[in-house]
Each structure stands twice: as C-alpha cells, then as structure tokens.
Design a protein around this motif. Sequence first.
Motif, PDB file in Angstrom:
ATOM      1  N   ILE A 109       2.424   7.504   1.461  1.00 51.19           N
ATOM      2  CA  ILE A 109       1.517   8.640   1.312  1.00 51.19           C
ATOM      3  C   ILE A 109       2.275   9.888   1.753  1.00 51.19           C
ATOM      4  O   ILE A 109       2.980   9.867   2.758  1.00 51.19           O
ATOM      5  CB  ILE A 109       0.260   8.494   2.206  1.00 51.19           C
ATOM      6  CG1 ILE A 109      -0.515   7.222   1.875  1.00 51.19           C
ATOM      7  CG2 ILE A 109      -0.619   9.729   2.136  1.00 51.19           C
ATOM      8  CD1 ILE A 109      -1.265   7.245   0.571  1.00 51.19           C
ATOM      9  N   GLU A 110       2.110  10.973   1.008  1.00 56.67           N
ATOM     10  CA  GLU A 110       2.708  12.249   1.390  1.00 56.67           C
ATOM     11  C   GLU A 110       1.595  13.242   1.696  1.00 56.67           C
ATOM     12  O   GLU A 110       0.695  13.450   0.880  1.00 56.67           O
ATOM     13  CB  GLU A 110       3.582  12.797   0.269  1.00 56.67           C
ATOM     14  CG  GLU A 110       4.220  14.126   0.615  1.00 56.67           C
ATOM     15  CD  GLU A 110       5.070  14.694  -0.507  1.00 56.67           C
ATOM     16  OE1 GLU A 110       5.690  15.728  -0.281  1.00 56.67           O
ATOM     17  OE2 GLU A 110       5.092  14.102  -1.609  1.00 56.67           O
ATOM     18  N   MET A 143      -4.348  16.990  -3.143  1.00 58.56           N
ATOM     19  CA  MET A 143      -2.973  17.346  -2.797  1.00 58.56           C
ATOM     20  C   MET A 143      -2.270  16.290  -1.925  1.00 58.56           C
ATOM     21  O   MET A 143      -1.107  16.428  -1.622  1.00 58.56           O
ATOM     22  CB  MET A 143      -2.907  18.713  -2.108  1.00 58.56           C
ATOM     23  CG  MET A 143      -3.418  19.857  -2.961  1.00 58.56           C
ATOM     24  SD  MET A 143      -2.340  20.222  -4.359  1.00 58.56           S
ATOM     25  CE  MET A 143      -0.879  20.789  -3.511  1.00 58.56           C
ATOM     26  N   ILE A 144      -2.975  15.259  -1.485  1.00 57.30           N
ATOM     27  CA  ILE A 144      -2.338  14.164  -0.759  1.00 57.30           C
ATOM     28  C   ILE A 144      -1.877  13.176  -1.811  1.00 57.30           C
ATOM     29  O   ILE A 144      -2.659  12.736  -2.647  1.00 57.30           O
ATOM     30  CB  ILE A 144      -3.311  13.516   0.247  1.00 57.30           C
ATOM     31  CG1 ILE A 144      -3.658  14.532   1.333  1.00 57.30           C
ATOM     32  CG2 ILE A 144      -2.709  12.253   0.843  1.00 57.30           C
ATOM     33  CD1 ILE A 144      -4.729  14.080   2.279  1.00 57.30           C
ATOM     34  N   ARG A 145      -0.597  12.853  -1.803  1.00 56.24           N
ATOM     35  CA  ARG A 145      -0.033  12.026  -2.866  1.00 56.24           C
ATOM     36  C   ARG A 145       0.179  10.585  -2.414  1.00 56.24           C
ATOM     37  O   ARG A 145       0.716  10.336  -1.341  1.00 56.24           O
ATOM     38  CB  ARG A 145       1.309  12.587  -3.324  1.00 56.24           C
ATOM     39  CG  ARG A 145       1.189  13.929  -3.973  1.00 56.24           C
ATOM     40  CD  ARG A 145       2.467  14.455  -4.580  1.00 56.24           C
ATOM     41  NE  ARG A 145       3.678  13.968  -3.972  1.00 56.24           N
ATOM     42  CZ  ARG A 145       4.804  13.725  -4.649  1.00 56.24           C
ATOM     43  NH1 ARG A 145       4.852  13.929  -5.947  1.00 56.24           N
ATOM     44  NH2 ARG A 145       5.879  13.305  -4.032  1.00 56.24           N
ATOM     45  N   THR A 146      -0.236   9.669  -3.269  1.00 55.15           N
ATOM     46  CA  THR A 146       0.063   8.254  -3.088  1.00 55.15           C
ATOM     47  C   THR A 146       1.387   7.998  -3.787  1.00 55.15           C
ATOM     48  O   THR A 146       1.539   8.306  -4.971  1.00 55.15           O
ATOM     49  CB  THR A 146      -1.038   7.381  -3.717  1.00 55.15           C
ATOM     50  OG1 THR A 146      -2.274   7.697  -3.084  1.00 55.15           O
ATOM     51  CG2 THR A 146      -0.729   5.901  -3.528  1.00 55.15           C
ATOM     52  N   LEU A 147       2.349   7.457  -3.068  1.00 51.95           N
ATOM     53  CA  LEU A 147       3.679   7.219  -3.616  1.00 51.95           C
ATOM     54  C   LEU A 147       3.841   5.766  -4.028  1.00 51.95           C
ATOM     55  O   LEU A 147       3.471   4.864  -3.273  1.00 51.95           O
ATOM     56  CB  LEU A 147       4.749   7.585  -2.584  1.00 51.95           C
ATOM     57  CG  LEU A 147       4.654   9.001  -2.009  1.00 51.95           C
ATOM     58  CD1 LEU A 147       5.669   9.187  -0.893  1.00 51.95           C
ATOM     59  CD2 LEU A 147       4.859  10.036  -3.101  1.00 51.95           C
ATOM     60  N   ARG A 207       6.488   7.120  -9.192  1.00 55.08           N
ATOM     61  CA  ARG A 207       5.193   7.535  -9.715  1.00 55.08           C
ATOM     62  C   ARG A 207       4.304   7.926  -8.544  1.00 55.08           C
ATOM     63  O   ARG A 207       4.359   7.336  -7.487  1.00 55.08           O
ATOM     64  CB  ARG A 207       4.576   6.373 -10.483  1.00 55.08           C
ATOM     65  CG  ARG A 207       3.394   6.777 -11.316  1.00 55.08           C
ATOM     66  CD  ARG A 207       2.867   5.578 -12.022  1.00 55.08           C
ATOM     67  NE  ARG A 207       2.174   4.788 -11.001  1.00 55.08           N
ATOM     68  CZ  ARG A 207       1.408   3.758 -11.278  1.00 55.08           C
ATOM     69  NH1 ARG A 207       1.265   3.362 -12.505  1.00 55.08           N
ATOM     70  NH2 ARG A 207       0.793   3.108 -10.330  1.00 55.08           N
ATOM     71  N   SER A 208       3.488   8.934  -8.728  1.00 60.07           N
ATOM     72  CA  SER A 208       2.549   9.314  -7.667  1.00 60.07           C
ATOM     73  C   SER A 208       1.238   9.755  -8.277  1.00 60.07           C
ATOM     74  O   SER A 208       1.179  10.171  -9.417  1.00 60.07           O
ATOM     75  CB  SER A 208       3.125  10.438  -6.807  1.00 60.07           C
ATOM     76  OG  SER A 208       3.221  11.630  -7.553  1.00 60.07           O
ATOM     77  N   MET A 209       0.169   9.618  -7.478  1.00 59.81           N
ATOM     78  CA  MET A 209      -1.150  10.085  -7.868  1.00 59.81           C
ATOM     79  C   MET A 209      -1.571  11.142  -6.873  1.00 59.81           C
ATOM     80  O   MET A 209      -1.390  10.959  -5.679  1.00 59.81           O
ATOM     81  CB  MET A 209      -2.145   8.921  -7.863  1.00 59.81           C
ATOM     82  CG  MET A 209      -1.794   7.834  -8.851  1.00 59.81           C
ATOM     83  SD  MET A 209      -2.910   6.440  -8.748  1.00 59.81           S
ATOM     84  CE  MET A 209      -2.407   5.718  -7.188  1.00 59.81           C
ATOM     85  N   GLU A 210      -2.122  12.262  -7.332  1.00 60.33           N
ATOM     86  CA  GLU A 210      -2.542  13.326  -6.436  1.00 60.33           C
ATOM     87  C   GLU A 210      -4.050  13.357  -6.304  1.00 60.33           C
ATOM     88  O   GLU A 210      -4.758  13.356  -7.291  1.00 60.33           O
ATOM     89  CB  GLU A 210      -2.034  14.672  -6.934  1.00 60.33           C
ATOM     90  CG  GLU A 210      -0.528  14.776  -6.856  1.00 60.33           C
ATOM     91  CD  GLU A 210      -0.017  16.169  -7.126  1.00 60.33           C
ATOM     92  OE1 GLU A 210      -0.733  17.136  -6.820  1.00 60.33           O
ATOM     93  OE2 GLU A 210       1.097  16.277  -7.628  1.00 60.33           O
TER      94      GLU A 210
END
Length: 141
Positions: free
Chosen positions: A28-29, A8-12, A2-5
């Motif tokens: 973090i991506e 555009m920086i995604r929390t993984l 699951r990720s939250m955007e």
Amino acid sequence: MRSMEVDMIRTLETDKAPKPLSAYAQGIEIPPGHRVVHVSGQVGVTLDGQIPADPARQHELAWENALAVLAAAGMDHTHIVDAHCYITERSHLGIYRATRDRFLKGHRPAATLLIVAGLADERLVVEVDLVAAAGAAGPAT
C-alpha cells in the motif's frame, strides 16, 4: 507493476513478488498529506476485562476493539492500510481468516500474520494492530 487508486491511497501489486496467500494486498502506498493512525494491539477482551475461553469470540473481540479505536479517529475498515495479527495456535488460522474477512468486508490492506508462542496473558489467543490513513480533508479526529 499494477496499482489501484482509492482516495489516492494505492494498492500495489506486482508479478515480481509472490501473490498473496489470502485476502491482503502486496503493498500500500500512502501519499503525502494523508492522516495516519496507528492502533495499538487489541486483544479478545470484553469492555469489562473478561477474556472469553472461546477462540472465535476472542478473534471477534480483537477486531471489534481495534475498529472501535479506529472509529475514535473518525475512520473505518476502509481506511486500514496495514493489519498485523498475532495468533498463538496454527489451528486457529481458519478462524483468523474468516473473522478478518468478515470485518474487512472485501477491503484488502497490506497484512502480516505471525504465529507466536504467547501473548501478554496466557489465556489470550489473538492480538490485532492496525495502521489506517485518510486524506488530509478526510474524517476529523
């Protein structure tokens, strides 16, 4: 997974790794094209070079100093993608978490905490370094 955007920086987050022990993200991506700022380790020292004896004050100063460097890049706590903290006393864990949470205001970057034997000056009890990112069209330097 699951990720939250956010910008555009995604929390993984994944169930295939242990859940965080406190307020930080599993990962973090940062997508291509983002500005990335590395803040060198900041310690609990006042602008005039004084090292307070109070551990809580040192923790506050370390975060204030790290965020001041980040502000010089036009960024704030919401841009932090990775935070590393080094403390010299396990008994300061509560101080560390309370101070970090107050300065991050609910923001959850990736994070690492290490309890170390000492820092550059034996009077220092905490050091914080940060990595932050913002979109290419984000804050100017």
